[in-house]
Design a protein around this motif. Structure first.
Motif, PDB file in Angstrom:
ATOM      1  N   TYR A   1      27.543 -28.091 -28.285  1.00 45.30           N
ATOM      2  CA  TYR A   1      28.430 -29.127 -28.146  1.00 45.30           C
ATOM      3  C   TYR A   1      29.008 -29.465 -26.875  1.00 45.30           C
ATOM      4  O   TYR A   1      28.807 -30.600 -26.369  1.00 45.30           O
ATOM      5  N   LYS A   2      29.244 -28.565 -26.147  1.00 48.57           N
ATOM      6  CA  LYS A   2      29.934 -28.691 -24.824  1.00 48.57           C
ATOM      7  C   LYS A   2      28.842 -29.203 -23.737  1.00 48.57           C
ATOM      8  O   LYS A   2      28.880 -30.203 -22.882  1.00 48.57           O
ATOM      9  N   VAL A   3      27.612 -28.520 -23.822  1.00 49.50           N
ATOM     10  CA  VAL A   3      26.516 -28.887 -22.815  1.00 49.50           C
ATOM     11  C   VAL A   3      25.807 -30.312 -23.228  1.00 49.50           C
ATOM     12  O   VAL A   3      25.596 -31.196 -22.362  1.00 49.50           O
ATOM     13  N   ALA A   4      25.834 -30.560 -24.361  1.00 44.76           N
ATOM     14  CA  ALA A   4      25.387 -31.953 -25.026  1.00 44.76           C
ATOM     15  C   ALA A   4      26.399 -33.254 -24.474  1.00 44.76           C
ATOM     16  O   ALA A   4      25.886 -34.100 -23.846  1.00 44.76           O
ATOM     17  N   ASN A   5      27.618 -32.977 -24.388  1.00 44.73           N
ATOM     18  CA  ASN A   5      28.594 -33.889 -24.153  1.00 44.73           C
ATOM     19  C   ASN A   5      28.531 -33.997 -22.614  1.00 44.73           C
ATOM     20  O   ASN A   5      29.085 -35.312 -22.237  1.00 44.73           O
ATOM     21  N   CYS A   6      28.459 -32.786 -22.021  1.00 45.87           N
ATOM     22  CA  CYS A   6      28.485 -33.107 -20.501  1.00 45.87           C
ATOM     23  C   CYS A   6      27.080 -33.983 -19.998  1.00 45.87           C
ATOM     24  O   CYS A   6      27.219 -34.968 -19.292  1.00 45.87           O
ATOM     25  N   ILE A   7      25.860 -33.656 -20.483  1.00 47.67           N
ATOM     26  CA  ILE A   7      24.994 -34.173 -20.246  1.00 47.67           C
ATOM     27  C   ILE A   7      24.958 -35.712 -20.936  1.00 47.67           C
ATOM     28  O   ILE A   7      24.724 -36.630 -19.866  1.00 47.67           O
ATOM     29  N   ASN A   8      25.712 -36.247 -21.937  1.00 46.79           N
ATOM     30  CA  ASN A   8      26.037 -37.624 -22.395  1.00 46.79           C
ATOM     31  C   ASN A   8      26.709 -38.340 -21.259  1.00 46.79           C
ATOM     32  O   ASN A   8      26.662 -39.486 -21.347  1.00 46.79           O
ATOM     33  N   ASP A   9      27.890 -37.440 -20.863  1.00 51.29           N
ATOM     34  CA  ASP A   9      28.810 -38.084 -20.029  1.00 51.29           C
ATOM     35  C   ASP A   9      27.947 -38.496 -18.729  1.00 51.29           C
ATOM     36  O   ASP A   9      28.328 -39.652 -18.170  1.00 51.29           O
ATOM     37  N   CYS A  10      27.324 -37.545 -18.190  1.00 54.46           N
ATOM     38  CA  CYS A  10      26.458 -37.836 -16.985  1.00 54.46           C
ATOM     39  C   CYS A  10      25.654 -39.204 -17.345  1.00 54.46           C
ATOM     40  O   CYS A  10      25.207 -40.000 -16.352  1.00 54.46           O
ATOM     41  N   ILE A  11      24.739 -39.229 -18.257  1.00 55.40           N
ATOM     42  CA  ILE A  11      23.817 -40.501 -18.519  1.00 55.40           C
ATOM     43  C   ILE A  11      24.509 -41.606 -18.689  1.00 55.40           C
ATOM     44  O   ILE A  11      24.043 -42.666 -18.286  1.00 55.40           O
ATOM     45  N   THR A  12      25.733 -41.743 -19.663  1.00 53.56           N
ATOM     46  CA  THR A  12      26.329 -42.917 -19.708  1.00 53.56           C
ATOM     47  C   THR A  12      26.936 -43.382 -18.499  1.00 53.56           C
ATOM     48  O   THR A  12      27.378 -44.748 -18.442  1.00 53.56           O
ATOM     49  N   GLU A  13      27.516 -42.604 -17.536  1.00 47.39           N
ATOM     50  CA  GLU A  13      28.128 -43.068 -16.405  1.00 47.39           C
ATOM     51  C   GLU A  13      26.891 -43.956 -15.690  1.00 47.39           C
ATOM     52  O   GLU A  13      27.177 -44.950 -14.827  1.00 47.39           O
ATOM     53  N   HIS A  14      25.754 -43.780 -15.854  1.00 50.63           N
ATOM     54  CA  HIS A  14      24.578 -44.617 -15.479  1.00 50.63           C
ATOM     55  C   HIS A  14      24.013 -45.702 -16.380  1.00 50.63           C
ATOM     56  O   HIS A  14      22.809 -45.879 -16.120  1.00 50.63           O
ATOM     57  N   ASN A  15      24.506 -45.971 -17.305  1.00 50.01           N
ATOM     58  CA  ASN A  15      24.376 -47.025 -18.324  1.00 50.01           C
ATOM     59  C   ASN A  15      22.755 -46.499 -19.125  1.00 50.01           C
ATOM     60  O   ASN A  15      22.267 -47.392 -19.537  1.00 50.01           O
ATOM     61  N   GLY A  16      22.784 -45.122 -19.446  1.00 51.83           N
ATOM     62  CA  GLY A  16      21.451 -44.558 -20.003  1.00 51.83           C
ATOM     63  C   GLY A  16      22.121 -44.121 -21.502  1.00 51.83           C
ATOM     64  O   GLY A  16      23.365 -44.387 -22.023  1.00 51.83           O
ATOM     65  N   ILE A  17      21.118 -43.853 -22.089  1.00 46.81           N
ATOM     66  CA  ILE A  17      21.299 -43.138 -23.559  1.00 46.81           C
ATOM     67  C   ILE A  17      20.666 -41.766 -23.465  1.00 46.81           C
ATOM     68  O   ILE A  17      19.765 -41.344 -23.018  1.00 46.81           O
ATOM     69  N   ALA A  18      21.517 -40.842 -24.000  1.00 49.72           N
ATOM     70  CA  ALA A  18      21.345 -39.588 -24.156  1.00 49.72           C
ATOM     71  C   ALA A  18      21.048 -38.925 -25.504  1.00 49.72           C
ATOM     72  O   ALA A  18      21.824 -39.629 -26.310  1.00 49.72           O
TER      73      ALA A  18
END
Length: 613
Positions: A503-520
């Protein structure tokens, strides 16, 4: 449920009992002779002509070896194992059968013998397979099963086998001739062929059925793997034992028959381990699956490009790999049982039985004990269990679909009734229905554990994004993320901690990707994927490195990791401008996956990017 288990275990006990009661003739040849007066064919069935045969190495004697000769050899058994002669060469076997009933029709079933022979009865040539010669150039190999019919004319019947082998790893009579009345041998052959054709039909239908299901449900890859496995085993059965293919195509070369036999065996192992991976993904290691596949590929290539005399020598090594894989499979299946995976206990029971039959066949072949062929029984039982499990999964899916359909139908009927009653209630019901549909849609597009999008949602976004950048000068990047040594983390800290870490790693990756307008999205297990567009090459590298550091900076302890004291990720990415580079969207995913593999191979906790220009 307990009643069903009782009957299931009773069935398994009966199978083991039937296997254990395989007939084994107590009468054996001694010093090249066997006395048939002690064998009642009508009551005791056929007689296996095993034991001590007279033997002359490096001799081709159509008249056979004289009974006074002191040289004997045990049959069944290849001469390079029993007597340690070279595997390549020629020899003569002789056996005297005393007191066969005169003027009665008898028959001998001759199994496939390596790799050519002439069979004489009372010095008369009655059957040949290929052409035995003094050298490799003079020898023409063949491996067929034959029936020979004869009528004894005296008190002593002499059998002589003149053999030559220059094309296989083993030479000699590695299987046993079988003597019986004409009716017994014909009946036994018909039953054997009928049994093999029945099993072949089951394998063919099972294979085509599950491949057809895969074409309808392409996300269920285990259906394709299991179907292909059934077809491969069926192909192997086609050239083994009664060798039905040679009956249909008698002119098919010896080398082709052997290549089919070995290729089917060598390819079945990686197919089966990948089937188990997609059936029990959390228990079966993908790395182990890849390792077994990579080890199997050189064996398969050797069979394709080398002659029989070379690739047949690889069998011992592949059998060692098979035994090791069986041990690993049993471990993973019982791990799935301990974790209460659906259908795992049934797989465990029948997989152990199938593994037992395969191991017994290997032992019998390696020790030259003849054709025991337990694995056909084990295969039949195991296929039945897999068909049951797969059918149960599909039934459950269909049952849920029918349940939802029935619920929707009831809801529609309720709405129609409310329409007749009052408009306001109808509007309220429509809102509730829309809310329910939105919730179901959200659940179908989001991973329940990590709360980030799932693979299905990302595929839709990726397809739309690809169509968009095809006509624009924009880049697109496909990215794989994999948590390093996550199986060890689960084994060390437990699955509850593992779920929290996911859960923690997934949301960390998701935060990184959404900052660049991407989808994780979560791909499955400890793998995640992402899609970005319109980002520069340099920015992509800096961004992914920052993402890697942010995960490590979560400071989640991982004492079993070999790359850091904390939980880390490996990242693989593929970057391209589709308008200027000829590539498919599926190929871009494959390249990203390969980049991830490179990152893991280089030590993990790394970023690897493949820029396509």
């Amino acid at each position: 449920m307990k009643s069903n288990n009782k009957y299931l275990f009773l069935l398994i006990s009966i199978i083991f009992l039937l296997v254990g009661c395989t007939h084994n003739s107590p009468l054996q040849a001694e010093r090249g002779a066997i006395d048939a007066r002690y064998w009642n064919f009508e009551e005791m069935g056929t007689l296996k002509l095993k034991g001590e045969w007279l033997f002359a190495w490096d001799e081709m004697l159509p008249e056979g070896v004289q009974q006074e000769s002191s040289s004997t050899i045990l049959v069944p058994g290849s001469w390079n194992k029993v007597e340690e002669f070279p595997s390549k060469g020629f020899a003569t076997y002789t056996l005297f059968i005393h007191h066969l009933e005169a003027n009665k029709e008898f028959a001998i079933k001759v199994p496939a013998i390596s790799s050519s022979y002439h069979l004489y009865i009372n010095d008369n040539l009655v059957k040949s397979a290929g052409k035995p010669g003094l050298t490799k150039d003079e020898t023409f190999p063949a491996m067929v099963t034959e029936e020979v019919f004869f009528t004894p004319i005296s008190n002593v019947t002499k059998l002589t086998l003149v053999m030559a082998n220059f094309h296989h790893r083993d030479g000699g009579m590695w299987d046993t001739l079988e003597l019986g009345t004409t009716e017994q041998i014909i009946t036994k052959t018909k039953l054997a062929i009928s049994y093999e054709m029945m099993l072949l039909g089951i394998l063919l239908l099972s294979g085509l059925y599950h491949i057809s299901l895969f074409l309808l449900r392409k996300t269920e890859l285990y259906l394709l793997l299991f179907g292909t496995f059934c077809l491969v085993i069926g192909l192997r059965l086609f050239v083994m034992h009664e060798r039905v293919l040679m009956e249909i195509l008698p002119a098919i070369p010896f080398s082709i028959i052997n290549k089919i036999e070995y290729l089917s065996f060598y390819s079945a192992l990686p197919l089966f381990i990948w089937f188990l991976y997609y059936l029990f993904g959390n228990e079966v290691s993908k790395t182990i699956c890849k390792l077994i596949t990579y080890i199997s590929l050189p064996f398969i290539l050797t069979v394709v490009v080398t002659p029989v005399s070379i690739f047949s020598e690889t069998l011992y090594y592949f059998q060692a790999l098979t035994l090791s894989t069986i041990a690993y499979i049993i471990y993973t299946i019982f791990l799935a049982v301990s974790r209460r995976r659906e259908g795992a206990w049934l797989v465990a029971i029948f997989a152990c039985f199938y593994a037992y039959t395969v191991i017994m066949d290997i032992v019998y072949v390696q020790n030259s004990l003849g054709s025991f062929e337990l694995s056909n029984v084990g295969l039949f039982v195991f296929i039945f269990s897999q068909v049951y499990i797969i059918a149960k999964r599909l039934y459950k899916a269909y049952d849920e679909a029918e349940k939802y359909s029935a619920q929707l139908k009831d809801l529609n009927q309720t709405l129609e009734e409310k329409i007749l009653q009052r408009t306001r209630s109808l509007e309220q019901s429509k809102k509730e229905l829309q809310s329910a549909n939105d919730t179901l849609k959200k659940q179908s597009y989001y991973d329940q554990l990590t709360k980030i999008p799932n693979r299905r949602y990302l595929e839709n976004v990726y397809n739309n994004l690809w169509d968009e950048v095809q006509n624009l000068e924009k880049s697109i990047s496909f990215i794989y993320f994999d948590i390093d040594y996550f199986k060890k983390y689960n084994d060390t800290y437990g699955h509850q901690e593992g779920d929290e870490t996911l859960y923690k790693v997934a949301n960390c990756i998701n935060d990184c990707i959404t900052e660049h307008n991407g989808i994780a999205a979560r791909m499955g297990g400890e793998e995640f994927v992402a899609v970005l567009s319109n980002i520069s090459e340099d920015s992509l590298g800096d961004f992914l490195e920052d993402c890697r550091k942010r995960v490590e900076n979560l400071n989640i302890p991982h004492s079993e990791s070999q790359s850091s004291e904390y939980v880390t990720i490996s990242i693989g990415a593929a970057y391209v401008y589709p308008k200027f580079y000829d590539i498919t969207k599926q190929k871009l995913i494959i390249i990203a996956d390969e980049a991830l593999y490179k990152a893991k191979e280089s030590g993990r906790n790394k970023v690897c990017i493949d820029i396509l220009k």
